[in-house]
Design a protein around this motif. Structure first.
Motif, PDB file in Angstrom:
ATOM      1  N   GLN A  53       0.820  -1.208   0.000  1.00 33.65           N
ATOM      2  CA  GLN A  53       0.000   0.000   0.000  1.00 33.65           C
ATOM      3  C   GLN A  53       0.857   1.263   0.000  1.00 33.65           C
ATOM      4  O   GLN A  53       0.463   2.289  -0.573  1.00 33.65           O
ATOM      5  CB  GLN A  53      -0.955  -0.007   1.198  1.00 33.65           C
ATOM      6  N   ARG A  56       1.792   1.539  -3.544  1.00 30.16           N
ATOM      7  CA  ARG A  56       0.588   1.904  -4.309  1.00 30.16           C
ATOM      8  C   ARG A  56       0.297   3.390  -4.188  1.00 30.16           C
ATOM      9  O   ARG A  56      -0.056   4.054  -5.171  1.00 30.16           O
ATOM     10  CB  ARG A  56      -0.600   1.083  -3.815  1.00 30.16           C
ATOM     11  N   ALA A  61       3.381   0.481  -7.259  1.00 34.26           N
ATOM     12  CA  ALA A  61       3.069  -0.923  -6.968  1.00 34.26           C
ATOM     13  C   ALA A  61       2.855  -1.753  -8.230  1.00 34.26           C
ATOM     14  O   ALA A  61       3.305  -2.898  -8.312  1.00 34.26           O
ATOM     15  CB  ALA A  61       1.844  -1.020  -6.064  1.00 34.26           C
ATOM     16  N   GLY A  70      -4.131   1.821 -12.886  1.00 36.09           N
ATOM     17  CA  GLY A  70      -3.149   2.304 -11.916  1.00 36.09           C
ATOM     18  C   GLY A  70      -1.710   2.169 -12.340  1.00 36.09           C
ATOM     19  O   GLY A  70      -0.807   2.412 -11.529  1.00 36.09           O
ATOM     20  N   LEU A 124      -5.453  -4.659  -5.876  1.00 35.51           N
ATOM     21  CA  LEU A 124      -4.910  -3.379  -5.417  1.00 35.51           C
ATOM     22  C   LEU A 124      -5.221  -3.130  -3.948  1.00 35.51           C
ATOM     23  O   LEU A 124      -4.459  -2.458  -3.241  1.00 35.51           O
ATOM     24  CB  LEU A 124      -5.462  -2.239  -6.270  1.00 35.51           C
TER      25      LEU A 124
END
Length: 403
Positions: A53, A56, A61, A70, A124
């Motif tokens: 995270q 991310r 990530a 993403g 995710l």
């Protein structure tokens, strides 16, 4: 799944490198190696999910995913990202590895919109996947698998056993291959499923290794009901879909692993070779050590160029993925073998390494043992050479009745 195709100018790339460096200095835990050594499983899982995270939040990530999910980084940007993460000794994403590479590439290439919309956001958010391909009688010869899936209304009833499933003890989902047509030729009767690991009838048993680790697991499947909506691709076309999964292992994953090996593992090897002994000399004072170190550096330069060209190609050659896997896996083996030799007897008694490190942690004996994970699973080096010879060089196929 492919990286973003947009080219990036040199000045923009250097600006990106500076921003990644700044982020690494501020966000990489300084003591993660100590904190991730000899820790219980739940602490390893917590750390891995937290680190995922953290990455991310910075957009680091899943840089190889499409932009709408993403990602969207160019190959050049990914190279810079992985170089800097390795140079700053960042932890690796060990636990989400199958999720962000194998599962995602399979879903993006062969999944339905519903499957993508359901599982990519879940990955995710921290959903963990494992891979159920190998079996006791079907390791390198994956087409020999015997796990069966029988259609019963709107579900498939699955029975069988999977082996060497990395991280299955912590997994929420599984990429599963099962035989749906026992009478078809080996590669023609296999189907590909997305399996919930919490389904009744799924039993996971860790395989305790001689080093004390339990990285691999067995998965036993007893009348496991998988919804037909969890079939990926057409029934009996699982072999073709599986090539997308294996392509991820030998494609975008190799970009990260190669930069880690070059900027992390090789740096640790150089440090080892320049460390003074009791008499004040270093291993590098021996010209034979210097020669081998130089040879490895040259091979790493070749590997980096090979992998970068491979992932940037719109149409890779039929044997390119096998060439990359063969080159990386055997170079990893030679490097860790050399590190074990230079480290001496002390390396043979060190049975500890940080759980969030990779195959180039600097615990040389354990790294060398782990390197065999690359030359055996997913197609042995011998199988890769056969593919290169037949598909790449056009040599006559081996005589066999099972193709």
């Amino acid at each position: 799944m492919s990286a973003g195709a947009t080219s990036v100018g040199a000045s923009t790339l250097e600006g990106f490198r500076a921003s990644v460096r700044s982020w690494c200095r501020d966000h990489i835990p300084a003591d993660w190696r100590r904190a991730q050594t000899d820790v219980p499983d739940d602490e390893f899982v917590r750390f891995q999910k937290s680190w995922f995270q953290e990455l991310r939040g910075a957009g680091f990530a899943v840089p190889h995913w499409p932009e709408e999910w993403g990602g969207g980084m160019s190959v050049a940007e990914q190279v810079v990202l992985y170089q800097e993460l390795a140079a700053h000794d960042a932890p690796r994403l060990v636990l989400p590895f199958v999720s962000i590479h194998h599962a995602a590439s399979t879903l993006l290439a062969a999944g339905t919109d519903e499957q993508r919309n359901r599982h990519l956001p879940a990955i995710l958010d921290g959903e963990i996947w494992c891979q159920g391909f190998s079996e006791p009688g079907a390791g390198s010869d994956m087409a020999a698998l015997a796990t069966s899936a029988r259609k019963d209304g709107d579900v498939y009833i699955v029975n069988g056993q999977k082996l060497w499933a990395s991280g299955a003890l912590y997994a929420d989902r599984c990429l599963l291959l099962a035989r749906t047509d026992p009478d078809a030729p080996k590669r023609k009767g296999i189907s590909y499923f997305l399996m919930d690991m919490r389904t009744p009838g799924v039993e996971v048993r860790p395989i305790r290794q001689a080093t004390g680790e339990a990285h691999f697991c067995e998965i036993f499947l007893n009348d496991v009901a998988i919804p037909a909506t969890n079939l990926v691709g057409p029934e009996n076309e699982g072999w073709r879909v599986a090539q997308e999964t294996l392509g991820a292992e030998r494609g975008m994953t190799m970009l990260e692993l190669t930069e880690r090996l070059s900027h992390g593992g090789f740096r640790l090897l150089v440090d080892l070779c320049t460390r003074p002994g009791p008499d004040g000399t270093t291993p590098l004072d021996d010209t034979r050590v210097a020669d081998r170190l130089t040879t490895l550096e040259i091979e790493l330069t070749g590997l980096r160029a090979l992998v970068t060209d491979f992932v940037a190609a719109n149409r890779p050659g039929p044997a390119d993925a096998s060439i990359v896997k063969l080159y990386y896996s055997e170079l990893l083996q030679r490097m860790t073998d050399f590190g074990t030799e230079i480290a001496g007897l002390a390396a043979h008694t060190d049975l500890r390494k940080p759980q969030s490190s990779g195959w180039e942690s600097g615990a040389w004996m354990l790294d060398f043992i782990g390197s065999w994970e690359w030359t055996i699973p997913g197609g042995t080096s011998e199988i890769q050479r056969t593919i290169i010879g037949e598909r790449g060089l056009g040599l006559p196929r081996e005589p066999t009745g099972h193709r």
